[in-house]
Design a protein around this motif. Structure first.
Motif, mmCIF file in Angstrom:
data_model
loop_
_atom_site.group_PDB
_atom_site.id
_atom_site.type_symbol
_atom_site.label_atom_id
_atom_site.label_comp_id
_atom_site.label_asym_id
_atom_site.label_seq_id
_atom_site.Cartn_x
_atom_site.Cartn_y
_atom_site.Cartn_z
ATOM 1 N N PHE A 11 81.257 16.566 51.466
ATOM 2 C CA PHE A 11 80.645 15.371 52.015
ATOM 3 C C PHE A 11 79.413 15.794 52.802
ATOM 4 C CE2 PHE A 11 85.093 14.531 51.362
ATOM 5 C CZ PHE A 11 85.072 13.297 50.749
ATOM 6 N N THR A 12 78.249 15.326 52.345
ATOM 7 C CA THR A 12 76.995 15.670 53.005
ATOM 8 C C THR A 12 76.081 14.460 53.008
ATOM 9 O OG1 THR A 12 75.882 16.355 50.975
ATOM 10 C CG2 THR A 12 77.122 18.046 52.152
ATOM 11 N N LYS A 13 75.036 14.555 53.826
ATOM 12 C CA LYS A 13 73.989 13.539 53.739
ATOM 13 C C LYS A 13 73.184 13.810 52.480
ATOM 14 C CE LYS A 13 73.290 12.037 58.377
ATOM 15 N NZ LYS A 13 72.293 11.497 59.262
ATOM 16 N N GLU A 67 78.292 11.760 42.554
ATOM 17 C CA GLU A 67 77.771 11.276 43.830
ATOM 18 C C GLU A 67 78.220 9.830 44.012
ATOM 19 O OE1 GLU A 67 73.445 11.712 45.329
ATOM 20 O OE2 GLU A 67 73.546 9.810 44.248
ATOM 21 N N TYR A 68 78.833 9.546 45.143
ATOM 22 C CA TYR A 68 79.321 8.199 45.439
ATOM 23 C C TYR A 68 78.563 7.637 46.628
ATOM 24 C CZ TYR A 68 83.284 9.416 42.494
ATOM 25 O OH TYR A 68 84.067 9.785 41.434
ATOM 26 N N ARG A 69 78.208 6.356 46.537
ATOM 27 C CA ARG A 69 77.566 5.648 47.658
ATOM 28 C C ARG A 69 78.297 4.333 47.874
ATOM 29 N NH1 ARG A 69 71.959 5.012 45.238
ATOM 30 N NH2 ARG A 69 73.272 5.123 43.415
ATOM 31 N N LEU A 70 78.654 4.058 49.130
ATOM 32 C CA LEU A 70 79.308 2.791 49.446
ATOM 33 C C LEU A 70 78.286 1.669 49.489
ATOM 34 C CD1 LEU A 70 81.805 3.668 52.319
ATOM 35 C CD2 LEU A 70 82.342 3.043 49.968
ATOM 36 N N ASP A 71 78.703 0.496 49.029
ATOM 37 C CA ASP A 71 77.885 -0.710 49.140
ATOM 38 C C ASP A 71 77.686 -1.031 50.623
ATOM 39 O OD1 ASP A 71 78.045 -3.886 49.499
ATOM 40 O OD2 ASP A 71 77.043 -3.410 47.598
ATOM 41 N N ASP A 83 73.716 4.772 57.832
ATOM 42 C CA ASP A 83 72.769 5.854 57.572
ATOM 43 C C ASP A 83 73.085 6.488 56.238
ATOM 44 O OD1 ASP A 83 75.137 7.025 58.310
ATOM 45 O OD2 ASP A 83 74.211 8.636 59.440
ATOM 46 N N ARG A 84 72.181 7.329 55.757
ATOM 47 C CA ARG A 84 72.372 7.982 54.459
ATOM 48 C C ARG A 84 73.223 9.161 54.639
ATOM 49 N NH1 ARG A 84 67.023 8.280 51.212
ATOM 50 N NH2 ARG A 84 68.407 8.217 49.482
#
Length: 84
Positions: A11-13, A67-71, A83-84
């Motif tokens: 888990f990283t920015k 790579e996963y990004r939350l809505d 934040d990113r």
């Protein structure tokens, strides 16, 4: 080797560049919906493959990165920082 068959999570920015000193990550499948148990879209998944060498002429490896990004709306429901 046993290590080659294992999955690892980090888990990283997120950074704008996905390159390393030895190669780069190339997008292979973009913007796939991540569905919650309520059938609600809660994020996006992108899949990248690692290439050794310079971009455009690199040699494909068998390494993949998801790579996963939350809505943002789902993040707000969980009271997570935006934040990113």
């Amino acid at each position: 080797s046993a290590v080659a068959d294992e999955d690892y999570c980090f888990f990283t920015k997120r950074t704008e560049t996905r390159s390393t000193d030895e190669g780069y990550w190339q997008l292979t499948q973009g913007d796939e919906d991540v569905i919650w148990i309520t059938n609600e879209v809660i994020g996006i998944k992108n899949t990248f493959q690692y290439y050794v060498g310079k971009k455009g002429v690199g040699k494909k490896t068998d390494w993949f990165l998801n790579e996963y990004r939350l809505d943002p709306n789902f993040r707000a429901q969980l009271n997570l920082p935006n934040d990113r």
